[in-house]
Design a protein around this motif. Structure first.
Motif, short mmCIF file in Angstrom:
data_model
loop_
_atom_site.label_atom_id
_atom_site.label_comp_id
_atom_site.label_asym_id
_atom_site.label_seq_id
_atom_site.Cartn_x
_atom_site.Cartn_y
_atom_site.Cartn_z
N LEU A 77 4.11 6.69 -5.38
CA LEU A 77 3.93 5.39 -4.48
C LEU A 77 4.57 5.56 -3.23
N SER A 78 4.66 6.69 -2.46
CA SER A 78 5.63 6.87 -1.37
C SER A 78 4.47 7.33 -0.23
N PRO A 79 4.41 6.84 0.76
CA PRO A 79 3.52 7.19 1.76
C PRO A 79 3.93 8.89 2.35
N ALA A 80 5.06 9.09 2.50
CA ALA A 80 5.59 10.46 2.93
C ALA A 80 5.14 11.56 1.65
N SER A 103 -1.46 -0.39 -0.04
CA SER A 103 -1.85 -0.39 1.28
C SER A 103 -0.96 0.56 2.22
N SER A 104 0.20 0.50 2.07
CA SER A 104 1.23 1.24 2.65
C SER A 104 0.98 2.70 2.78
N VAL A 105 0.52 3.27 1.45
CA VAL A 105 0.03 4.46 1.35
C VAL A 105 -1.13 4.78 2.01
N ALA A 106 -2.34 3.78 1.74
CA ALA A 106 -3.63 3.96 2.37
C ALA A 106 -3.46 4.00 4.02
N GLY A 107 -2.67 3.42 4.43
CA GLY A 107 -2.67 3.04 6.23
C GLY A 107 -2.10 4.48 6.37
N ALA A 131 -9.04 0.76 -4.06
CA ALA A 131 -8.19 -0.32 -4.63
C ALA A 131 -7.13 -0.90 -3.54
N ALA A 132 -7.02 -0.36 -2.36
CA ALA A 132 -6.09 -0.77 -1.42
C ALA A 132 -6.80 -1.72 -0.47
N VAL A 133 -6.60 -2.74 -0.53
CA VAL A 133 -7.07 -3.81 0.17
C VAL A 133 -6.76 -4.72 1.32
#
Length: 409
Positions: A77-80, A103-107, A131-133
């Motif tokens: 669940l980490s963007p990095a 959504s933080s990951v999707a961005g 699923a990122a909305v």
């Protein structure tokens, strides 16, 4: 002379057939990047199984004649971690990326995909968002390489508040959400929509809590009770919703919950019979959709002893099969062009990937947590309960405008 002409004709026909089925038999790798560990691990593991399950289904029958293979990457669940996983996937020859949880990951992935494609012509990748909305992804941050198969936060809130506006028992609302972009957007659109449709409703509390960190929601439930709220609107998902409703049951809160993700792993069990008639969900699917979903869900449950609830996944495969057949290629550049504006038959009827912003336009359903019956027999997590449909909205009702100014190659 006749022999020569016939030879030319045969050669031309062979070339045409070769072109028409250029992608047939190819294996299309999809790099799935989502959590397999941590508090949200159960959700991710369920969805990875769903991606693999439908890869098998659609490999057997799709108009492009391709085979699908899913390669899973745990992003915690980490963007990095997700950016590292993205590079590892590309290094393995993956040209299609799938992500949905957070959504933080999707961005972060949208930005990374844009950079990669600009710097690596001929090696482009496509981002399949299931699923990122966050609405920004198809508005201010829209990308030609990004395609969203879930309905965004604003679309779901449009449908949810359209339903709520006629409910006279909704008078005092508490907004309770995770402290990241999705949670912020749920609160924002809830206030805007309620103010427009039911200005008499009072917002008696608004709370943001850390994502996937809280294990005891009892103090929050005490605050909700103290506020006098008869209704909670929450975009929480995974453990953050399951533990919230568990605390509500244990703390004696008898108000209503209007949610986005009641059907997700762990929440049905946490609800049990305690939320009967009081918990609602807005989504593009539900447990009792009929065929082909009925057969798929039964098979998935039998094979994995788990519930299949992320129905955006078969729609992704259906769209890819149609787009690859239309493009006569698996090249992401050609497939992206075919996906943009594509109309196709999904599990929920004819749907369309809007060309302006690559947001799927589809019907939405309001469901209520109740006991199963003969017409609605599917029981998630063997609870004896189900999400029973109470209202269906066609795509045009929940559709929201876009400010996307897409840069196309």
């Amino acid at each position: 002379m006749n022999f020569a002409l016939k030879s030319i004709a045969v050669a031309a026909l062979s070339l045409t057939l070769s072109s028409a089925f250029a992608q047939k038999g190819e294996t299309v790798k999809i790099g799935w990047i989502d959590p397999q560990t941590g508090l949200m691990g159960p959700v991710g593991n369920n969805q990875l199984k769903s991606w693999q399950f439908f890869a098998e289904k659609y490999s057997q029958n799709n108009p492009a004649g391709v085979k699908f293979e899913v390669v899973g990457f745990d992003n915690k669940l980490s963007p990095a971690e997700s950016l590292t996983a993205m590079q590892a996937a590309i290094d393995q020859g993956v040209r299609y990326l799938a992500q949905g949880n957070g959504s933080s990951v999707a961005g972060a992935l949208i930005d990374a995909v844009n950079r990669h494609n600009a710097r690596n012509p001929g090696k482009e990748v496509i981002f399949l968002n299931y699923a990122a909305v966050d609405p920004d992804f198809t508005n201010s941050k829209c990308s030609y390489w990004h395609f969203r198969f879930d309905a965004d936060t604003s679309m779901k809130m449009e449908a949810l508040t359209t339903y709520m506006k006629d409910k006279s028992d909704v008078k005092k609302v508490y907004l309770f959400n995770q402290n990241y972009s999705h949670g912020h957007q749920v609160a924002k659109f809830a206030k805007e929509n309620l103010n427009r449709k039911r200005p008499d409703i009072q917002i008696v509390g608004e709370e943001l809590h850390p994502l996937a960190q809280v294990r005891d929601f009892a103090p929050y439930i005490a605050k909700i009770k103290a506020s006098g709220a008869d209704t909670v609107i929450t975009g929480n998902w995974g453990s953050d919703l399951a533990l919230l409703v568990k605390a509500a049951n244990e703390g004696g809160y008898d108000g209503k919950f209007y949610t986005y993700y009641t059907g997700v792993t762990g929440t049905p069990t946490a609800l049990g019979k305690g939320g009967e008639g009081r918990v609602y969900q807005v989504a593009y699917n539900h447990y009792n959709m009929g065929e082909p979903m009925k057969t798929w869900m039964a098979e998935f449950n039998q094979r994995f002893k788990d519930d299949m609830y992320t129905a955006a996944i078969p729609n992704v495969y259906a769209a890819l099969g149609d787009a690859m057949a239309k493009a006569k290629s698996t090249d992401p550049v050609k497939v992206a062009a075919a996906l943009s504006g594509l109309k196709f038959k999904g599990f929920n009827g004819e749907v369309e990937i809007r060309k302006l912003d690559h947001q799927l336009q589809q019907p939405l359903y309001i469901t209520r947590w109740q006991k199963t019956d003969a017409k609605h027999p599917y029981s998630p997590e063997n609870t004896g309960m189900t999400l029973m449909p109470v209202q269906e909205y066609p795509a045009y009702v929940a559709s929201t405008p876009t400010s996307c100014q897409m840069k196309r190659p």
